[in-house]
Design a protein around this motif. Structure first.
Motif, short mmCIF file in Angstrom:
data_model
loop_
_atom_site.label_atom_id
_atom_site.label_comp_id
_atom_site.label_asym_id
_atom_site.label_seq_id
_atom_site.Cartn_x
_atom_site.Cartn_y
_atom_site.Cartn_z
N CYS A 90 -7.57 2.95 -2.49
CA CYS A 90 -8.72 3.01 -1.42
C CYS A 90 -7.90 4.09 -1.09
CB CYS A 90 -8.01 1.92 -0.04
SG CYS A 90 -6.77 2.17 0.28
N ASN A 91 -6.94 5.09 -2.13
CA ASN A 91 -6.52 6.66 -1.53
C ASN A 91 -5.73 6.88 -0.15
OD1 ASN A 91 -5.43 8.74 -2.29
ND2 ASN A 91 -7.72 9.99 -1.64
N GLY A 92 -4.91 5.69 0.53
CA GLY A 92 -3.63 5.93 0.67
C GLY A 92 -3.99 5.64 2.32
N CYS A 93 -5.23 4.24 2.21
CA CYS A 93 -5.46 3.79 3.59
C CYS A 93 -4.72 2.84 4.23
CB CYS A 93 -7.34 3.05 3.31
SG CYS A 93 -7.02 1.42 2.12
N ALA A 94 -4.24 2.53 3.50
CA ALA A 94 -3.09 1.35 4.35
C ALA A 94 -2.05 2.25 5.27
CB ALA A 94 -2.43 0.56 3.02
N ASP A 95 -2.16 3.01 4.60
CA ASP A 95 -1.30 4.31 5.23
C ASP A 95 -2.07 3.88 6.93
OD1 ASP A 95 0.60 4.24 3.76
OD2 ASP A 95 0.36 6.33 3.18
N ASP A 96 -3.21 4.34 6.86
CA ASP A 96 -4.00 4.80 7.81
C ASP A 96 -4.03 4.09 8.59
OD1 ASP A 96 -4.58 7.35 6.95
OD2 ASP A 96 -6.50 6.58 5.85
N ILE A 97 -4.22 1.90 8.25
CA ILE A 97 -4.48 1.42 8.86
C ILE A 97 -3.46 0.90 10.07
CG2 ILE A 97 -4.87 -1.76 9.11
CD1 ILE A 97 -6.54 -0.58 6.51
N ALA A 98 -1.87 1.31 9.22
CA ALA A 98 -0.79 0.43 9.67
C ALA A 98 -0.64 2.03 11.14
CB ALA A 98 0.02 0.93 8.33
N ARG A 99 -0.65 2.97 10.37
CA ARG A 99 -0.57 4.22 12.02
C ARG A 99 -1.48 3.20 12.92
NH1 ARG A 99 -2.72 8.05 9.49
NH2 ARG A 99 -0.90 8.48 8.39
N ASP A 100 -2.96 2.97 12.70
CA ASP A 100 -4.06 2.81 13.65
C ASP A 100 -3.13 1.53 14.53
OD1 ASP A 100 -4.98 4.86 13.12
OD2 ASP A 100 -7.08 3.59 11.96
N LEU A 101 -2.44 0.53 13.79
CA LEU A 101 -1.59 -0.57 14.34
C LEU A 101 -0.13 -0.15 15.47
CD1 LEU A 101 -2.41 -2.70 11.30
CD2 LEU A 101 -3.54 -3.39 13.42
N GLY A 102 0.23 0.79 15.32
CA GLY A 102 0.83 1.17 15.44
C GLY A 102 2.45 0.71 15.06
N ALA A 103 2.10 0.96 13.10
CA ALA A 103 2.97 0.66 12.67
C ALA A 103 4.30 1.50 12.24
CB ALA A 103 2.90 -0.28 11.85
N ASP A 104 5.34 1.87 12.05
CA ASP A 104 6.08 2.82 11.33
C ASP A 104 5.29 3.48 9.81
OD1 ASP A 104 7.37 4.14 13.61
OD2 ASP A 104 7.88 1.87 13.56
N LEU A 105 5.96 1.55 9.18
CA LEU A 105 5.73 1.96 7.89
C LEU A 105 4.50 1.08 7.19
CD1 LEU A 105 9.68 0.38 7.06
CD2 LEU A 105 8.76 2.70 6.65
N ALA A 106 3.85 0.71 5.91
CA ALA A 106 3.29 0.39 5.92
C ALA A 106 3.86 -0.20 4.40
CB ALA A 106 1.69 0.79 4.98
N VAL A 128 4.25 5.73 7.30
CA VAL A 128 2.33 6.70 7.54
C VAL A 128 3.27 7.29 8.25
CG1 VAL A 128 1.84 4.17 8.03
CG2 VAL A 128 2.69 5.11 9.59
N ARG A 129 3.88 8.27 8.55
CA ARG A 129 3.80 9.74 9.73
C ARG A 129 3.97 10.88 8.79
NH1 ARG A 129 9.15 7.78 12.86
NH2 ARG A 129 9.81 7.55 10.85
N ASP A 130 4.43 10.64 7.72
CA ASP A 130 4.41 11.43 6.79
C ASP A 130 3.86 11.08 4.97
OD1 ASP A 130 6.89 10.21 5.75
OD2 ASP A 130 7.97 11.90 5.88
N GLY A 131 4.15 10.30 5.21
CA GLY A 131 3.40 9.25 3.69
C GLY A 131 4.45 9.33 2.27
N LYS A 132 5.84 9.43 3.32
CA LYS A 132 6.51 9.55 2.03
C LYS A 132 7.15 7.81 1.75
CE LYS A 132 9.28 13.90 2.87
NZ LYS A 132 10.13 14.91 3.59
N PHE A 133 8.13 7.97 0.60
CA PHE A 133 8.42 6.41 0.04
C PHE A 133 9.61 6.53 0.71
CE2 PHE A 133 10.69 4.69 -3.30
CZ PHE A 133 10.00 3.39 -3.50
N VAL A 134 10.06 5.31 0.90
CA VAL A 134 10.82 4.80 1.36
C VAL A 134 11.85 4.01 0.86
CG1 VAL A 134 12.40 3.81 3.77
CG2 VAL A 134 9.88 4.86 3.86
N ARG A 135 11.01 2.99 -0.03
CA ARG A 135 11.82 1.79 -0.84
C ARG A 135 10.92 1.26 -1.18
NH1 ARG A 135 15.97 -0.92 1.75
NH2 ARG A 135 16.68 1.34 1.52
N GLY A 136 11.19 0.46 -2.84
CA GLY A 136 10.31 -0.14 -3.21
C GLY A 136 11.26 -0.73 -4.58
N GLY A 137 10.53 -1.49 -5.28
CA GLY A 137 10.72 -1.94 -5.86
C GLY A 137 10.45 -2.48 -6.93
N GLN A 138 10.19 -2.94 -8.32
CA GLN A 138 9.25 -3.43 -9.54
C GLN A 138 10.82 -4.68 -10.24
OE1 GLN A 138 9.23 -2.79 -13.47
NE2 GLN A 138 7.40 -4.82 -13.34
#
Length: 170
Positions: A90-106, A128-138
């Motif tokens: 969805c091209n970053g919609c999770a960030d938008d939803i998280a931001r709408d919920l008052g979250a800092d991270l998605a 979600v403020r700047d869309g930058k990757f914080v952490r991840g893993g696989q």
């Protein structure tokens, strides 16, 4: 009297530090399944749908239990999440939803099924403020059972997502 003032000053400093060290609020979305195996032609499998819910619940439980994150309630955006799913497309919609919920991270993730024996779990945490990757893993797992799915999620959280402390709220 001097000792009492020193004690009050120490308590005030500790209290201010504790107030500043609040964990970041995270919207942790359910994991999504991308089935590229030959079995995908047969349609959705009830056991995998159940495992997906099981793995998602375990991810949320482990992140909440860590005290590094304050998990956001996704319920107010359940309809939007359903409409936008799969969030991985969805091209970053999770960030938008998280931001709408008052979250800092998605926190989003995908489980890719290559075959009934080979699955790959990938989870990322974004600011979600700047869309930058914080952490991840696989992590890749072998086997399509409740136990292997849970082991994969637990390993990923322990060794990648929470291997080092997450950032705190500024």
């Amino acid at each position: 009297m001097m000792r009492f003032r020193a004690l009050l000053l120490t308590a005030a400093i500790c209290s201010a530090t504790a107030a500043q060290a609040r964990p970041m609020k995270a919207a942790v979305f359910d994991l999504e399944l991308v089935d590229t195996s030959q079995e995908s032609e047969r349609g959705e499998r009830a056991d995998q749908t159940r495992r997906l819910a099981l793995a998602s619940a375990e991810l949320k439980r482990l992140l909440a239990q860590s005290d590094q994150l304050d998990l956001a309630d996704l319920t107010p955006k359940a309809a939007t999440i359903g409409d936008k799913s799969p969030l991985s497309k969805c091209n970053g919609c999770a960030d938008d939803i998280a931001r709408d919920l008052g979250a800092d991270l998605a926190v989003t993730g995908v489980i890719q099924k290559t075959s009934n024996l080979i699955l790959s779990f990938a989870v990322e945490i974004k600011d979600v403020r700047d869309g930058k990757f914080v952490r991840g893993g696989q992590v890749d797992i072998r086997g399509n059972t409740d136990e292997t799915w849970l082991r994969g999620v637990r390993w990923l959280v322990k060794n990648r997502l929470l291997a080092e402390p997450l950032p705190e709220r500024p």
